[in-house]
Design a protein around this motif. Structure first.
Motif, PDB file in Angstrom:
ATOM      1  N   LEU A 208      31.590  32.193  48.773  1.00 19.87           N
ATOM      2  CA  LEU A 208      31.135  33.566  49.009  1.00 19.87           C
ATOM      3  C   LEU A 208      32.349  34.422  49.338  1.00 19.87           C
ATOM      4  CD1 LEU A 208      29.111  35.834  49.535  1.00 19.87           C
ATOM      5  CD2 LEU A 208      28.714  34.868  51.810  1.00 19.87           C
ATOM      6  N   ALA A 209      32.680  35.346  48.451  1.00 20.28           N
ATOM      7  CA  ALA A 209      33.894  36.154  48.653  1.00 20.28           C
ATOM      8  C   ALA A 209      33.841  37.401  47.792  1.00 20.28           C
ATOM      9  CB  ALA A 209      35.129  35.332  48.298  1.00 20.28           C
ATOM     10  N   GLY A 210      34.691  38.361  48.134  1.00 24.13           N
ATOM     11  CA  GLY A 210      34.846  39.552  47.308  1.00 24.13           C
ATOM     12  C   GLY A 210      34.804  40.866  48.059  1.00 24.13           C
ATOM     13  N   ILE A 211      34.077  40.923  49.170  1.00 23.62           N
ATOM     14  CA  ILE A 211      33.945  42.208  49.859  1.00 23.62           C
ATOM     15  C   ILE A 211      35.273  42.673  50.459  1.00 23.62           C
ATOM     16  CG2 ILE A 211      33.223  41.210  52.078  1.00 23.62           C
ATOM     17  CD1 ILE A 211      32.056  44.539  50.433  1.00 23.62           C
ATOM     18  N   ASN A 212      36.104  41.757  50.906  1.00 25.79           N
ATOM     19  CA  ASN A 212      37.389  42.169  51.475  1.00 25.79           C
ATOM     20  C   ASN A 212      38.370  42.631  50.403  1.00 25.79           C
ATOM     21  OD1 ASN A 212      36.718  41.716  54.189  1.00 25.79           O
ATOM     22  ND2 ASN A 212      37.153  39.539  53.993  1.00 25.79           N
ATOM     23  N   ASP A 213      38.188  42.151  49.172  1.00 26.81           N
ATOM     24  CA  ASP A 213      38.976  42.676  48.057  1.00 26.81           C
ATOM     25  C   ASP A 213      38.560  44.115  47.775  1.00 26.81           C
ATOM     26  OD1 ASP A 213      40.306  40.040  46.620  1.00 26.81           O
ATOM     27  OD2 ASP A 213      38.389  39.595  47.567  1.00 26.81           O
ATOM     28  N   ILE A 214      37.248  44.349  47.759  1.00 24.73           N
ATOM     29  CA  ILE A 214      36.733  45.703  47.550  1.00 24.73           C
ATOM     30  C   ILE A 214      37.179  46.628  48.679  1.00 24.73           C
ATOM     31  CG2 ILE A 214      34.589  47.065  47.485  1.00 24.73           C
ATOM     32  CD1 ILE A 214      33.321  44.675  45.976  1.00 24.73           C
ATOM     33  N   ALA A 215      37.262  46.082  49.886  1.00 21.56           N
ATOM     34  CA  ALA A 215      37.733  46.864  51.041  1.00 21.56           C
ATOM     35  C   ALA A 215      39.241  47.070  51.029  1.00 21.56           C
ATOM     36  CB  ALA A 215      37.327  46.166  52.335  1.00 21.56           C
ATOM     37  N   GLN A 216      39.933  46.460  50.077  1.00 24.29           N
ATOM     38  CA  GLN A 216      41.388  46.587  49.938  1.00 24.29           C
ATOM     39  C   GLN A 216      42.126  46.089  51.175  1.00 24.29           C
ATOM     40  OE1 GLN A 216      42.445  50.575  48.579  1.00 24.29           O
ATOM     41  NE2 GLN A 216      40.679  50.647  47.191  1.00 24.29           N
ATOM     42  N   ASN A 217      41.655  44.992  51.744  1.00 25.13           N
ATOM     43  CA  ASN A 217      42.313  44.433  52.931  1.00 25.13           C
ATOM     44  C   ASN A 217      43.777  44.097  52.681  1.00 25.13           C
ATOM     45  OD1 ASN A 217      39.816  44.612  54.144  1.00 25.13           O
ATOM     46  ND2 ASN A 217      39.827  42.525  54.936  1.00 25.13           N
ATOM     47  N   ASN A 218      44.101  43.690  51.462  1.00 22.10           N
ATOM     48  CA  ASN A 218      45.497  43.394  51.102  1.00 22.10           C
ATOM     49  C   ASN A 218      46.016  44.341  50.035  1.00 22.10           C
ATOM     50  OD1 ASN A 218      46.052  41.321  52.878  1.00 22.10           O
ATOM     51  ND2 ASN A 218      45.331  39.718  51.516  1.00 22.10           N
ATOM     52  N   GLY A 219      45.406  45.508  49.927  1.00 20.78           N
ATOM     53  CA  GLY A 219      45.795  46.459  48.899  1.00 20.78           C
ATOM     54  C   GLY A 219      44.823  46.444  47.729  1.00 20.78           C
ATOM     55  N   LYS A 220      45.071  47.311  46.783  1.00 24.33           N
ATOM     56  CA  LYS A 220      44.159  47.456  45.653  1.00 24.33           C
ATOM     57  C   LYS A 220      44.214  46.240  44.733  1.00 24.33           C
ATOM     58  CE  LYS A 220      44.123  52.506  45.518  1.00 24.33           C
ATOM     59  NZ  LYS A 220      44.361  53.724  44.707  1.00 24.33           N
ATOM     60  N   ILE A 221      43.055  45.870  44.218  1.00 23.51           N
ATOM     61  CA  ILE A 221      42.936  44.778  43.258  1.00 23.51           C
ATOM     62  C   ILE A 221      41.750  45.096  42.355  1.00 23.51           C
ATOM     63  CG2 ILE A 221      41.547  43.432  44.905  1.00 23.51           C
ATOM     64  CD1 ILE A 221      42.657  40.879  43.594  1.00 23.51           C
ATOM     65  N   THR A 222      41.883  44.833  41.083  1.00 24.02           N
ATOM     66  CA  THR A 222      40.795  45.115  40.158  1.00 24.02           C
ATOM     67  C   THR A 222      39.683  44.076  40.324  1.00 24.02           C
ATOM     68  OG1 THR A 222      41.686  43.772  38.353  1.00 24.02           O
ATOM     69  CG2 THR A 222      42.434  46.077  38.490  1.00 24.02           C
ATOM     70  N   LEU A 223      38.472  44.472  39.953  1.00 23.76           N
ATOM     71  CA  LEU A 223      37.367  43.519  39.993  1.00 23.76           C
ATOM     72  C   LEU A 223      37.607  42.366  39.031  1.00 23.76           C
ATOM     73  CD1 LEU A 223      34.210  45.838  40.234  1.00 23.76           C
ATOM     74  CD2 LEU A 223      35.506  44.752  42.078  1.00 23.76           C
ATOM     75  N   ALA A 224      38.289  42.639  37.932  1.00 23.72           N
ATOM     76  CA  ALA A 224      38.603  41.568  36.975  1.00 23.72           C
ATOM     77  C   ALA A 224      39.490  40.514  37.619  1.00 23.72           C
ATOM     78  CB  ALA A 224      39.283  42.152  35.739  1.00 23.72           C
ATOM     79  N   ASN A 225      40.437  40.934  38.443  1.00 23.98           N
ATOM     80  CA  ASN A 225      41.306  39.981  39.111  1.00 23.98           C
ATOM     81  C   ASN A 225      40.577  39.248  40.243  1.00 23.98           C
ATOM     82  OD1 ASN A 225      43.629  40.263  37.543  1.00 23.98           O
ATOM     83  ND2 ASN A 225      44.325  42.038  38.701  1.00 23.98           N
ATOM     84  N   VAL A 226      39.646  39.926  40.904  1.00 21.47           N
ATOM     85  CA  VAL A 226      38.811  39.250  41.904  1.00 21.47           C
ATOM     86  C   VAL A 226      38.013  38.146  41.225  1.00 21.47           C
ATOM     87  CG1 VAL A 226      36.949  39.504  43.584  1.00 21.47           C
ATOM     88  CG2 VAL A 226      38.657  41.312  43.347  1.00 21.47           C
ATOM     89  N   LEU A 227      37.390  38.489  40.098  1.00 16.79           N
ATOM     90  CA  LEU A 227      36.641  37.488  39.342  1.00 16.79           C
ATOM     91  C   LEU A 227      37.555  36.345  38.907  1.00 16.79           C
ATOM     92  CD1 LEU A 227      33.968  36.603  37.973  1.00 16.79           C
ATOM     93  CD2 LEU A 227      34.769  37.831  35.929  1.00 16.79           C
ATOM     94  N   GLY A 228      38.767  36.682  38.497  1.00 13.57           N
ATOM     95  CA  GLY A 228      39.719  35.657  38.092  1.00 13.57           C
ATOM     96  C   GLY A 228      40.005  34.664  39.208  1.00 13.57           C
ATOM     97  N   ASN A 229      40.128  35.142  40.430  1.00 11.95           N
ATOM     98  CA  ASN A 229      40.342  34.243  41.563  1.00 11.95           C
ATOM     99  C   ASN A 229      39.131  33.337  41.782  1.00 11.95           C
ATOM    100  OD1 ASN A 229      42.902  35.231  42.134  1.00 11.95           O
ATOM    101  ND2 ASN A 229      42.160  36.769  43.585  1.00 11.95           N
ATOM    102  N   LEU A 230      37.942  33.902  41.667  1.00 11.19           N
ATOM    103  CA  LEU A 230      36.721  33.101  41.808  1.00 11.19           C
ATOM    104  C   LEU A 230      36.615  32.069  40.688  1.00 11.19           C
ATOM    105  CD1 LEU A 230      34.256  35.972  42.783  1.00 11.19           C
ATOM    106  CD2 LEU A 230      35.130  34.190  44.306  1.00 11.19           C
TER     107      LEU A 230
END
Length: 231
Positions: free
Chosen positions: A105-127
């Motif tokens: 279960l992950a992704g909301i902190n990417d959307i919140a830009q906790n470590n800076g901007k990241i595309t949803l495609a790259n979030v999916l790539g990590n998953l």
């Protein structure tokens, strides 16, 4: 005198920068140490590892009975983490424990830009990378939707609801495309979202993190999903 002062200023600045760099070098940025002792203390391989961010991290404290009733479950959530940090510690906190199943279960902190901007495609790539690593080691994967969120308390300038919905669509499509018996989609979102794509006050105090009532819904959804792999 001016030259001496300038040399002194440069020396002080160098010392401060050096101390800062050494502190950064010593920082456990992916939090490998968080579960190192707990992992070493395990007497047997867990049945299921719940891997995630603060929502997973807070789960045992908010709903202890769930964990007491399911003794083969262990939580490996770390508050604030993005999928990048989670991917880095996936080997230690999931693969190394040799579970039968991992619930991601992950992704909301990417959307919140906790470590800076990241595309949803790259979030999916990590998953996807976590999923591929798990499958390569014979671990079944329950890949979860992001929990509904229409307000991020620590980043109130961000409006997350649409991105959460989009990312969930991407996760669901990825799982459907795999069409594999060892990867399932756990849809918390559909069971919890209100008309704004967020959580009602009864399910969250801050619009993002579940209350015990919110966790009760998540528990029902995930247990129903995991029955697919019941022994």
């Amino acid at each position: 005198m001016k030259k001496a002062f300038a040399c002194l200023a440069v020396g002080v600045l160098s010392m401060l920068l050096g101390n800062t760099m050494r502190a950064a070098d010593n920082r456990d940025w992916a939090k490998f140490g968080r579960y190192a002792e707990a992992n070493a203390a395990l007497k047997c391989n867990p049945e299921v590892v719940f891997f995630g961010n603060s929502i997973t991290d807070h789960w045992p404290g908010k709903s202890p009975k769930f964990w007491a009733d399911n003794k083969g479950y262990v939580g490996r959530g770390i508050s604030g983490q993005t999928t990048c940090e989670m991917l880095v510690r996936f080997r230690q906190d999931v693969i190394g424990l040799h579970p039968r199943v991992v619930v991601i279960l992950a992704g909301i902190n990417d959307i919140a830009q906790n470590n800076g901007k990241i595309t949803l495609a790259n979030v999916l790539g990590n998953l996807q990378s976590m999923t591929e690593l798990a499958r390569a080691h014979g671990i079944k994967v329950a890949l979860c939707s992001v929990v509904p969120c229409s307000r991020i308390a620590w980043r109130d300038e961000i409006e997350p609801a649409l991105q959460v919905k989009q990312l969930n669509g991407m996760i669901g499509q990825y799982v459907a495309t795999l069409a594999s018996d060892d990867v399932i989609y756990v849809d918390y979102y559909s069971a919890m979202a209100n008309h704004e794509g967020g959580l009602d006050a009864s399910l969250s105090d801050d619009g993002c993190h579940p209350t015990p009532a919110g966790y009760a819904i998540m528990e029902r959804v995930v247990l129903e999903a995991l029955t697919r792999w019941a022994k």
